[in-house]
Design a protein around this motif. Sequence first.
Motif, short mmCIF file in Angstrom:
data_model
loop_
_atom_site.label_atom_id
_atom_site.label_comp_id
_atom_site.label_asym_id
_atom_site.label_seq_id
_atom_site.Cartn_x
_atom_site.Cartn_y
_atom_site.Cartn_z
N LEU A 49 0.85 -1.18 0.00
CA LEU A 49 0.00 0.00 0.00
C LEU A 49 0.89 1.24 0.00
O LEU A 49 1.96 1.24 0.61
CB LEU A 49 -0.90 0.03 1.23
N ILE A 50 0.44 2.29 -0.66
CA ILE A 50 1.15 3.57 -0.65
C ILE A 50 0.30 4.59 0.08
O ILE A 50 -0.73 5.04 -0.44
CB ILE A 50 1.47 4.08 -2.06
N PHE A 51 0.73 4.95 1.28
CA PHE A 51 0.02 5.99 2.03
C PHE A 51 0.53 7.35 1.59
O PHE A 51 1.73 7.56 1.42
CB PHE A 51 0.26 5.82 3.53
N THR A 52 -0.37 8.28 1.40
CA THR A 52 0.03 9.64 1.03
C THR A 52 -1.04 10.62 1.48
O THR A 52 -2.19 10.25 1.74
CB THR A 52 0.24 9.76 -0.50
N SER A 53 -0.62 11.86 1.60
CA SER A 53 -1.57 12.96 1.80
C SER A 53 -1.56 13.78 0.53
O SER A 53 -0.50 14.05 -0.03
CB SER A 53 -1.15 13.82 2.99
N LEU A 54 -2.71 14.17 0.06
CA LEU A 54 -2.77 14.96 -1.17
C LEU A 54 -2.49 16.44 -0.90
O LEU A 54 -2.46 17.24 -1.83
CB LEU A 54 -4.14 14.78 -1.83
N SER A 55 -2.25 16.77 0.36
CA SER A 55 -1.91 18.14 0.72
C SER A 55 -0.40 18.37 0.58
O SER A 55 0.40 17.46 0.79
CB SER A 55 -2.33 18.43 2.16
N HIS A 56 -0.01 19.58 0.26
CA HIS A 56 1.40 19.94 0.18
C HIS A 56 1.94 20.42 1.52
O HIS A 56 3.15 20.64 1.65
CB HIS A 56 1.61 21.03 -0.88
N ASP A 57 1.07 20.59 2.51
CA ASP A 57 1.47 21.15 3.80
C ASP A 57 1.94 20.05 4.77
O ASP A 57 1.31 18.99 4.87
CB ASP A 57 0.32 21.90 4.45
N LYS B 264 1.79 19.96 7.95
CA LYS B 264 0.86 19.73 9.06
C LYS B 264 -0.27 18.77 8.70
O LYS B 264 -0.96 18.24 9.58
CB LYS B 264 0.26 21.06 9.53
N ASP B 265 -0.47 18.52 7.41
CA ASP B 265 -1.57 17.64 6.97
C ASP B 265 -1.12 16.22 6.62
O ASP B 265 -1.93 15.42 6.14
CB ASP B 265 -2.24 18.24 5.73
N GLN B 266 0.13 15.88 6.88
CA GLN B 266 0.65 14.58 6.41
C GLN B 266 0.15 13.38 7.21
O GLN B 266 0.07 12.27 6.70
CB GLN B 266 2.19 14.60 6.40
N ASN B 267 -0.15 13.60 8.50
CA ASN B 267 -0.77 12.55 9.32
C ASN B 267 0.01 11.23 9.25
O ASN B 267 -0.56 10.16 9.03
CB ASN B 267 -2.22 12.32 8.89
N LEU B 268 1.32 11.28 9.43
CA LEU B 268 2.17 10.09 9.27
C LEU B 268 1.91 9.01 10.32
O LEU B 268 2.27 7.85 10.11
CB LEU B 268 3.65 10.50 9.31
N LYS B 269 1.27 9.36 11.41
CA LYS B 269 0.94 8.34 12.41
C LYS B 269 -0.04 7.31 11.84
O LYS B 269 -0.19 6.21 12.38
CB LYS B 269 0.37 8.97 13.68
#
Length: 256
Positions: free
Chosen positions: A149-157, A159-164
């Motif tokens: 699976l590839i986890f990603t955030s579509l935000s460039h910021d 603070k929005d990455q939510n890596l947890k």
Amino acid sequence: MNKPNNWKVCIEMGINHLGDYEQILNVLNNIKNLDVAFSLQIREEVFYEGKNKFFELSPKQYEEISSLCNKLKIPFGLALGPIKDINWIKSSNLNLNFIKYLYMSVQDKNFISEVNDFFNCPKYFSLGVSSFKEIKENIITHLREEDMLIFTSLSHDAKDQNLKEIKNLQKLTKNICFGQHCSKKEISMTAIGAGAKKLFVYTGDKSKELPDHEHAIDITAIKKYVHACYNCFEAMSFSKSEKKEQKINFIQPPSS
């Protein structure tokens, strides 16, 4: 070179080549000794209509790139949109080491089944904005042992990455990668620390207007980025001797 599926970083050109074949060759020349993988996108047919026509590469060009990657010992893969007719890909002379499903493809069960049935190589599922429930019920069922699976955030910021969320996804499978969509490249290093086994990062000539301009790494910066990532992966790994319990000798304060 590592075995075809032992790479840790995938350099994604996507459609950032802007239809310029020479740009692809430039990237390959920059990564040929870095032990990384390389991918190009093939989008759904409707994407190439109208003003996007110039993004489209010919089947022959894909075959030439595949052949060159094989010669350079660079694992080569395709990132696929939900293509209606994949017969030309099936009948081509492509040597695919892996396939990535773009988020819009992950939603198409019939497409995934058709690709999985024909191509016997590892698959990488881009999760996009999929919920945990959707992943558990609709995506995990397609995974084989070597798939990820590839986890990603579509935000460039940042603070929005939510890596947890990587830790949360590891309840479903340990095979979690991270797709770099943040404008801050150091987020990749944090994702490695959070448990990502591989990274997917876009590249291109950032002097041009690229589809992935905000989060892409300039071609000239690839080497430095990859070396930093591999240092982080090494820091997270353990040799057999390191896994053994080791005695820690604390420095004793001088006696008074």
